[in-house]
Design a protein around this motif. Structure first.
Motif, PDB file in Angstrom:
ATOM      1  N   LEU A 165       0.869  -1.171   0.000  1.00 11.72           N
ATOM      2  CA  LEU A 165       0.000   0.000   0.000  1.00 11.72           C
ATOM      3  C   LEU A 165       0.910   1.226   0.000  1.00 11.72           C
ATOM      4  O   LEU A 165       1.802   1.344   0.846  1.00 11.72           O
TER       5      LEU A 165
ATOM      6  N   LEU B 264       1.185   5.107   0.511  1.00  7.74           N
ATOM      7  CA  LEU B 264       0.485   6.202   1.162  1.00  7.74           C
ATOM      8  C   LEU B 264       1.153   7.531   0.854  1.00  7.74           C
ATOM      9  O   LEU B 264       2.382   7.647   0.869  1.00  7.74           O
TER      10      LEU B 264
ATOM     11  N   GLY C 236      -3.580  10.273   2.756  1.00  9.53           N
ATOM     12  CA  GLY C 236      -4.597   9.871   1.805  1.00  9.53           C
ATOM     13  C   GLY C 236      -4.973   8.413   2.034  1.00  9.53           C
ATOM     14  O   GLY C 236      -4.395   7.744   2.889  1.00  9.53           O
ATOM     15  N   PRO C 237      -5.927   7.905   1.256  1.00 15.14           N
ATOM     16  CA  PRO C 237      -6.409   6.535   1.448  1.00 15.14           C
ATOM     17  C   PRO C 237      -5.470   5.471   0.887  1.00 15.14           C
ATOM     18  O   PRO C 237      -5.661   4.284   1.149  1.00 15.14           O
ATOM     19  N   GLY C 238      -4.476   5.894   0.133  1.00 15.53           N
ATOM     20  CA  GLY C 238      -3.491   4.939  -0.360  1.00 15.53           C
ATOM     21  C   GLY C 238      -3.835   4.331  -1.711  1.00 15.53           C
ATOM     22  O   GLY C 238      -4.983   4.355  -2.158  1.00 15.53           O
ATOM     23  N   THR C 239      -2.807   3.815  -2.354  1.00 21.66           N
ATOM     24  CA  THR C 239      -2.946   3.034  -3.582  1.00 21.66           C
ATOM     25  C   THR C 239      -2.399   1.641  -3.297  1.00 21.66           C
ATOM     26  O   THR C 239      -1.252   1.502  -2.873  1.00 21.66           O
ATOM     27  N   ARG C 240      -3.231   0.647  -3.535  1.00 25.14           N
ATOM     28  CA  ARG C 240      -2.791  -0.742  -3.341  1.00 25.14           C
ATOM     29  C   ARG C 240      -2.178  -1.233  -4.642  1.00 25.14           C
ATOM     30  O   ARG C 240      -2.877  -1.367  -5.643  1.00 25.14           O
TER      31      ARG C 240
END
Lengths: 112, 117
Positions: free
Chosen positions: A88, A90, A104-108
């Motif tokens: 993840l 962030l 932020g909500p993150g990128t997986r």
């Protein structure tokens, strides 16, 4: 007031490919930091951008690079993807380099 | 280099009861900040509470309070009247307070908190 936004939400790539992740900071913030969070671990600092320059870098190889644009948004680029890059990612923004970081909500990212 | 250690991978508590999460850190700096972040399944990291090292008074935010022991390099989080919405991963984090240099956060490994109804 929009918070920190990241795109995309999820991403699947193949080993050896390149990927670009994007981050828009919270309104009024000018500093962006990137973190990598492996499954079940705490986030690890990648680098921080302020005034469109990389100000500090964590223990990550040169395959990880970034950029900050005049509107303070930022990109994280990873070249020659490895399976171990699956994590993840962030993004955190702050008003100046010394104030609270908002995430932020993150990128997986999944590398197969 | 600064390090942060959370020795409790998992904790559980009954709803409405009190739970304490532990954190220790190692640093040679005298001035710094400590934080507790909450990460629910939605993945968004949310700041719960912060403590300035130069302040002797422990920080408090509603049901959340800390026990900051500078000499022992200990920074625990107490959650009172636990609610189902408190269930999440909790991370302890450290940040230097110096003006020079980027202020990166150093995180612990996290503690998964479960709230039993």
């Amino acid at each position: 007031d929009a918070g920190v936004t990241q795109s995309p939400t999820h991403l699947i790539k193949t080993r050896g490919q390149q990927v670009t992740l994007r981050c828009s900071p919270k309104s009024g913030h000018d500093t962006v930091s990137w973190y990598q969070q492996a499954l079940g671990q705490g986030p690890q600092f990648i680098f921080q951008y302020y005034e469109e320059e990389e100000r500090q870098r964590g223990n990550f190889p040169d395959r990880f690079s970034g950029h900050q644009f005049p509107n303070y948004s930022s990109e994280l680029n990873v070249n020659a993807l490895l399976l171990g890059d699956s994590a993840l990612y962030l993004c955190a923004s702050s008003r100046g380099r010394f104030y609270e970081q908002y995430f932020g909500p993150g990128t997986r990212l999944t590398v197969t | 280099a600064q390090t942060v250690t959370q020795s409790q991978p998992e904790m559980s508590v009954q709803e409405a009861e009190t739970v304490t999460l532990s954190c220790t850190y190692d640093t040679s700096e005298s001035d710094y900040y400590l934080f507790w972040y909450k990460q629910p399944p939605s993945r968004q990291m949310i700041l719960v509470i912060r403590q300035e090292a130069y302040k002797q008074q422990n920080a408090t935010e509603n049901r959340f309070s800390v026990n900051f022991q500078k000499a022992a390099k200990s920074f625990s989080l107490k959650i009172s009247d636990s609610q189902l919405g408190d269930a999440a991963m909790y991370f302890c984090a450290y940040r230097r307070a110096e003006i020079q240099g980027a202020q990166k956060l150093v995180f612990g490994q996290g503690t998964r908190l479960t709230i039993n109804p």
